[in-house]
Each structure stands twice: as C-alpha cells, then as structure tokens.
Design an enzyme around this catalytic site. Sequence first.
Site, short mmCIF file in Angstrom:
data_model
loop_
_atom_site.label_atom_id
_atom_site.label_comp_id
_atom_site.label_asym_id
_atom_site.label_seq_id
_atom_site.Cartn_x
_atom_site.Cartn_y
_atom_site.Cartn_z
N HIS A 197 0.79 -1.23 0.00
CA HIS A 197 0.00 0.00 0.00
C HIS A 197 0.82 1.28 0.00
O HIS A 197 0.26 2.37 -0.07
CB HIS A 197 -0.95 0.03 1.21
C1 UD1 Z 1 -2.15 5.35 6.11
C2 UD1 Z 1 -0.83 5.83 6.71
C3 UD1 Z 1 0.22 4.73 6.56
C4 UD1 Z 1 -0.26 3.44 7.16
C5 UD1 Z 1 -1.59 3.06 6.52
C6 UD1 Z 1 -2.13 1.79 7.12
C7 UD1 Z 1 -0.44 8.25 6.49
C8 UD1 Z 1 0.38 9.27 5.82
N1 UD1 Z 1 -0.33 7.01 6.00
O1 UD1 Z 1 -1.94 5.16 4.73
O2 UD1 Z 1 1.40 5.12 7.24
O3 UD1 Z 1 0.69 2.43 6.92
O4 UD1 Z 1 -2.52 4.12 6.74
O5 UD1 Z 1 -3.24 1.31 6.44
O6 UD1 Z 1 -1.13 8.56 7.44
N2 UD1 Z 1 -9.23 4.69 1.90
C9 UD1 Z 1 -10.46 4.09 1.86
N3 UD1 Z 1 -11.06 3.73 3.03
C10 UD1 Z 1 -10.47 3.98 4.25
C11 UD1 Z 1 -9.22 4.62 4.26
C12 UD1 Z 1 -8.61 4.96 3.09
O7 UD1 Z 1 -11.01 3.83 0.80
O8 UD1 Z 1 -11.07 3.62 5.27
C13 UD1 Z 1 -8.56 5.04 0.62
C14 UD1 Z 1 -8.87 6.44 0.18
O9 UD1 Z 1 -8.98 6.44 -1.18
C15 UD1 Z 1 -7.64 7.21 0.57
C16 UD1 Z 1 -6.54 6.16 0.44
O10 UD1 Z 1 -7.16 4.93 0.80
O11 UD1 Z 1 -7.43 8.31 -0.25
C17 UD1 Z 1 -5.37 6.42 1.33
O12 UD1 Z 1 -5.79 6.61 2.69
P1 UD1 Z 1 -4.91 7.49 3.69
O13 UD1 Z 1 -5.47 7.46 5.04
O14 UD1 Z 1 -4.59 8.80 3.07
O15 UD1 Z 1 -3.50 6.74 3.72
P2 UD1 Z 1 -3.16 5.17 3.71
O16 UD1 Z 1 -2.60 4.84 2.38
O17 UD1 Z 1 -4.28 4.35 4.25
#
Ligand code: UD1
Length: 353
Positions: free
Chosen positions: A201
């Site tokens: 991821h």
């Molecule tokens: C975040 C953390 C990362 C951690 C990871 C664990 C930061 C910078 N990154 O990354 O360090 O390893 O979580 O999972 O804080 N999304 C969904 N549903 C959700 C959450 C996210 O669909 O419940 C999708 C969205 O499109 C979003 C993307 O995932 O834009 C990324 O989510 P985000 O929270 O920005 O960062 P992660 O990649 O999950």
Amino acid sequence: MNHILHVVGARPNFVKAAPVLRAIRERGMRQTLVHTGQHYDGNMSDVFFTQLDIPEPDFNLEVGSGSHASQTAEIMRRFEPVVLERKPDLTLVYGDVNSTVAAALVCSKLLIPVGHVEAGLRSFDRTMPEEINRIVTDRLSDVLFTPSEDGDANLLREGVPKERIHFVGNVMIDSLIRLLPAARNCPKNGFPERFALVTLHRPSNVDDFETLRELLNALARVSKDLNIVFPVHPRTRQRITEFGIDSQNLRLLDPLPYIEFLSLQTRAAVVITDSGGIQEETTYLGVPCLTLRPNTERPITVTSGTNILVGDDRGRLIAELGKIMEGKQKKGVTPPLWDGRTGDRIANILHGV
Ligand code: UD1
C-alpha cells in the site's frame, strides 16, 4: 496524571492503542478516546475496534480522505475544540500517520503535553510521508516511548533530553500476544495449505503505474509456484482499477480483520509486504518476511528478526523466495521487551507522573 486523551485514526493506530487503553483503565485513570476518521471503511476501522475490544470513541472527527495537507489540516481544525473542551493532562499519539502529527501539533500549541508511542523510529528517507510525521511528532513530544533501542539512539542524536525517552518495547506485540490464541483457532476458510501472504500500500509502490504493474507481474510469476493470498488495501485497489492493470492471475481479497490476518501470518510460508508493522509481527512470529522497500525505520527486524529488504529488485525477490522454499530461511530472535507488557509499562510511567 489524571486524564489521558488518546488520538487514533488509521488501522495500525488501533492495534497500538488497544493495550494502552486497557492498561490505563486498569489503573483507574480518566481517558478520552478520539478517532479522527482517517480510516473509515468498516473493514479498516470498526472491525478492529470490535476485535481489539476498544471502547466506542468519545469523538469521531470524520475527516475522511484527502491530500496530505488537507487531511492534516482538517484533523487539526476539528480536533482543537475537543482538546479545549476536554482539557486533558496529556495527549497520547501513536505511530506515524497523518492523525499522529496533526494531533501533536494541536496539543503542543495549546500547551498540552504530548506522549508519543512508537517514538524514535527513522528510515532516514524523507520521500516517505511517515518519516516527516515521525520527525515532527518526536520533536514536539514531551514523553517518548520507544519500541527498540535504535529509537533511543536516534532521539539522543537529535538532541532529545534523555529523561524524556522511555524504552518500553513494542506495543503492537501486546495485541498480537493477546489475540494469538484466537488467531490459531480461526477457521482456515478454504485458504491453501502453503501460501505467500502479500500486502502492498505504500505510495512509492502503488501510485506509479509502471512500478505497480511490474510488482503485480512479479507476483503473478511467483504464483505459478506458490499460492498467493493478497488482501488489498483500498488505496491499492483504487490504483489497480484506475490504471486498468490486469490482475486476473492474482486472487485479490478485501482487507481482512485483525484476527483473520494474524491467523494467515502464522500459517504463511513467507510474507511479502511494504508495511511497517507487519515486518515486526513476522519477526515475533518467526515467519520469513521479504520487504518491498529499500529501507526500513524498523532495522531491528533485519538485524535480529526474519526480515529481508528486497527493495525494488525483482531478481532478489525471486532469489530470496527460492531460498525460503528450500527451507533455507533466515532465523531470528525476539527483540528485547517485545513481551506483551508494553502497555503496562507505558501506563505505569504515566500513572507515576
Ligand atoms: C495510512 C498511513 C500509513 C499506514 C496506513 C495503514 C499516512 C500518511 N499514512 O496510509 O502510514 O501504513 O494508513 O493502512 O497517514 N481509503 C479508503 N477507506 C479507508 C481509508 C482509506 O477507501 O477507510 C482510501 C482512500 O482512497 C484514501 C486512500 O485509501 O485516499 C489512502 O488513505 P490514507 O489514510 O490517506 O492513507 P493510507 O494509504 O491508508
């Protein structure tokens, strides 16, 4: 200390906060739990609260997704009134996600002391957003709880006063030890006997079309000899769809609950990942781990544990997999204080202040 406010937002935070919440509750201190809503899908959030037995949050800020700046800013904006209303004696933040740094910034400006659980880790790679979050959070923290002694060394080198640093061990391993019996009893649910467990991821691996396509091609090659079980993070799923990459050779699953995923880790022949926490969990379990990153903020998993950094070298990935398949895998030892008592150590320190 009478009143501790905890801030969680993303999946790995829940696993780290659960043992600390429990240990502080046992000491009869007042607690407030804030969920920023950074992760909001049921299978990224709610199911973790249930399985880890985390109480219902007192506040859910429901910030959702966004760019780094907008997500961090939105958390700060919505969190500030909560702190002003609750007036905690100390705020505990966990790990290295955007929720961690946002909460640390808000509290330090309101002169509320900040405690950082999982302090001192450094990848020395500022292209990784989490590295920026780690540096800033540690800089602002008043009490720093480290999972391994390299964390203490990093903080001392950066000029953090020694008396603020507490080597307490790895709190993620507290959750693992507590739920391992449940994981071992978990039904096998038609998963193959022998398999590689994959997670992916990191933006550096999944946000670029060529890189992601190459990685999935390499995994498809691996799957000819070894079954692949791949629970896919929503970010990665989105990219695969957006880029129109053909992933038919790989069976892609939805993200799994904590106990089911732990069960798969215990039974995997090898884990292939770019996660931080999974490098640690496999080290504890003694399961070989091949990390698809050029560096790690958790070097103890390489020096003491079962982790090998293969970076983006697909040849190395295949070669290391070959060794593991032949039974010539790296043996590891459990790092000091990864013993299931880290939450208690943190609570004792806070209780005594
Ligand atoms: C975040 C953390 C990362 C951690 C990871 C664990 C930061 C910078 N990154 O990354 O360090 O390893 O979580 O999972 O804080 N999304 C969904 N549903 C959700 C959450 C996210 O669909 O419940 C999708 C969205 O499109 C979003 C993307 O995932 O834009 C990324 O989510 P985000 O929270 O920005 O960062 P992660 O990649 O999950």
